[in-house]
Design a protein around this motif. Structure first.
Motif, mmCIF file in Angstrom:
data_model
loop_
_atom_site.group_PDB
_atom_site.id
_atom_site.type_symbol
_atom_site.label_atom_id
_atom_site.label_comp_id
_atom_site.label_asym_id
_atom_site.label_seq_id
_atom_site.Cartn_x
_atom_site.Cartn_y
_atom_site.Cartn_z
ATOM 1 N N SER A 60 0.808 -1.218 0.000
ATOM 2 C CA SER A 60 0.000 0.000 0.000
ATOM 3 C C SER A 60 0.840 1.266 0.000
ATOM 4 O O SER A 60 0.305 2.377 -0.003
ATOM 5 C CB SER A 60 -0.930 0.025 1.225
ATOM 6 N N THR A 120 -1.483 13.471 -4.201
ATOM 7 C CA THR A 120 -0.808 12.585 -5.154
ATOM 8 C C THR A 120 0.701 12.731 -5.066
ATOM 9 O O THR A 120 1.448 11.744 -5.091
ATOM 10 C CB THR A 120 -1.281 12.889 -6.594
ATOM 11 N N SER A 155 -6.399 9.509 -9.164
ATOM 12 C CA SER A 155 -5.570 9.556 -7.963
ATOM 13 C C SER A 155 -5.745 8.382 -7.018
ATOM 14 O O SER A 155 -4.793 7.965 -6.349
ATOM 15 C CB SER A 155 -5.851 10.847 -7.180
ATOM 16 N N THR A 203 2.295 10.789 -2.206
ATOM 17 C CA THR A 203 2.496 9.357 -2.455
ATOM 18 C C THR A 203 3.637 9.107 -3.437
ATOM 19 O O THR A 203 4.373 8.131 -3.303
ATOM 20 C CB THR A 203 1.205 8.714 -2.994
ATOM 21 N N LYS A 222 1.529 5.988 2.532
ATOM 22 C CA LYS A 222 0.158 5.518 2.351
ATOM 23 C C LYS A 222 -0.786 6.659 2.720
ATOM 24 O O LYS A 222 -0.639 7.260 3.788
ATOM 25 C CB LYS A 222 -0.121 4.319 3.261
ATOM 26 N N LYS A 231 0.154 4.573 -2.302
ATOM 27 C CA LYS A 231 -1.237 4.424 -2.751
ATOM 28 C C LYS A 231 -2.160 5.394 -2.010
ATOM 29 O O LYS A 231 -1.927 5.752 -0.855
ATOM 30 C CB LYS A 231 -1.729 2.995 -2.496
ATOM 31 N N SER A 273 -6.231 4.662 -5.651
ATOM 32 C CA SER A 273 -5.865 3.292 -6.044
ATOM 33 C C SER A 273 -6.817 2.247 -5.481
ATOM 34 O O SER A 273 -6.998 1.180 -6.060
ATOM 35 C CB SER A 273 -4.446 2.974 -5.545
ATOM 36 N N LYS A 274 -7.423 2.542 -4.326
ATOM 37 C CA LYS A 274 -8.277 1.557 -3.657
ATOM 38 C C LYS A 274 -9.510 2.254 -3.090
ATOM 39 O O LYS A 274 -9.408 3.224 -2.339
ATOM 40 C CB LYS A 274 -7.491 0.879 -2.537
#
Length: 400
Positions: free
Chosen positions: A26, A172, A206, A175, A181, A29, A208-209
């Motif tokens: 992670s 962003t 931007s 990261t 994270k 991310k 990821s999850k």
């Protein structure tokens, strides 16, 4: 037995050493934790995810944790300073701060000499300030690059001075530059208008999850009920408290906390207790929070205190629990909207349609509150004196 949404999220994020936030997978991310307003996202994050145990694990790995509320922030620089300050002070600790300050003082004393009688302390103060700033940035940067977790909350309360594109650009870059994270907590429909378009566009680039937090009423209640030792005073009444909250169908962490706090105060002051009184107190409390209304018990139903209802001739005699069908049978209204539709039909006529429609629109929250008070019969099996005492307590905040 299948795990609940909350249990699955907790296991996925921090359940073991291979969980998402505990591994390098992670790093770099952006994770978005979204859910409905009031569903307890922040409470869940702070109490079940970002625990002292997780923070200690990060510290042991020479990493760090930072929680940033965007409420009150008016610039990206403010946000950046908040992150760096948290990570820096988590690294040096309270006692270490004194040691480092003394160490820096000693270094500057040697640099400028020991003749303090003629020493310019303003230069020392300036040098000390610059040295501490350099140390702060260096330590923070090292810890950020080592798998730090940064959580951004209260997106809906960010200042209009902060451009959404700039904010996501900053996140962003965090990261990318530091491989840390980032977790963003926000409501489902937090943005409107132009910002909604921008958000829809930038989140796809931007984030990821995406994780959805959607607890049941019981699950959220259990989490809050078990979070505070003072709520143990309510253990014997837990079932009636939960059942009453489920009657209202309200999913709201702040409401649950306020209700539980008031129940503790009621019990601590040795007030009369039975399931009907507790139920009444909970319902009066919830509808006061939601609509800021207090009720008076009439012969057949409830009216709202200090609400000048120009339609009361109809509304006080219009049953908000049941409707008579075309077959002359009584049935429960399925929703407030169903009730409101029937109520409007009763009050509109050729001469006053526009005026009455505007009045109902302006006072919709009162009619909604009145609908639920009558539908649930909030003071059922509670005597008038006790009902009035409960109303006074909830309205004034003082138990007399």
């Amino acid at each position: 037995m299948e795990k609940s949404n909350q249990e699955r999220l907790k296991k996925y994020l921090v359940g073991n050493e291979k969980s998402y936030l505990k591994t390098d997978i992670s790093n770099g991310k952006v994770i978005m934790l979204s859910g409905k307003w009031g569903s307890g996202k922040t409470f869940f994050w702070k109490n079940l995810i970002a625990t002292d145990e997780l923070k200690k694990e990060l510290s042991d790995k020479n990493s760090a944790y930072s929680y940033v509320s965007l409420y009150g922030k008016s610039s990206i620089e403010e946000i950046e300073n908040d992150i760096f300050a948290q990570i820096y002070f988590s690294a040096i600790g309270g006692d270490n701060l004194v040691t480092k300050t003394f160490s820096t003082f000693t270094k500057y004393s040697k640099r400028y000499g020991n003749l303090f009688s003629s020493f310019d302390f303003s230069k020392l103060a300036e040098g000390l300030e610059n040295e501490q700033k350099d140390n702060k940035e260096r330590i923070a940067l090292e810890r950020l690059k080592n798998g730090a977790i940064i959580c951004f909350d209260d997106f809906e309360r960010k200042s209009k001075d902060i451009d959404l594109n700039d904010l996501f650009g900053f996140i962003t870059n965090l990261t990318i530059e530091f491989d840390c994270k980032v977790v963003i907590i926000l409501n489902d429909d937090v943005f409107e208008g132009e910002e909604k378009k921008i958000f829809s566009n930038v989140k796809e680039k931007s984030v990821s999850k995406f994780l959805k937090y959607e607890p049941s009423i019981k699950e959220l209640f259990e989490t809050i009920f078990n979070s505070d030792e003072q709520y143990r005073k309510l253990d014997d009444h837990k079932e009636i408290i939960l059942n009453t909250i489920e009657e209202t169908e309200e999913l709201n962490a702040r409401i649950y906390i306020q209700v539980l706090d008031n129940l503790v105060e009621w019990i601590e002051n040795k007030q009369e207790i039975d399931k009907n009184i507790l139920r009444c107190l909970i319902l009066v409390n919830i509808y006061f929070i939601l609509y800021h209304t207090i009720f008076c018990k009439l012969e057949k139903n409830y009216s709202i205190k200090e609400f000048n209802d120009k339609l009361k001739v109809i509304s006080n005699n219009f049953d908000s629990r049941t409707v008579i069908t075309s077959r002359n049978q009584a049935k429960f209204y399925e929703s407030f909207d169903d009730y409101l539709n029937n109520f409007e039909k009763r009050v509109y006529n050729d001469n006053q349609v526009s005026e009455n429609r505007e009045f109902i629109k302006d006072n919709k929250k009162y009619y909604k509150s009145k609908f639920y008070a009558n539908k649930l019969d909030i003071s059922k099996d509670v005597d008038d004196k006790t009902f009035q005492k409960i109303n006074n307590f909830i309205e004034t905040g003082i138990l007399i």
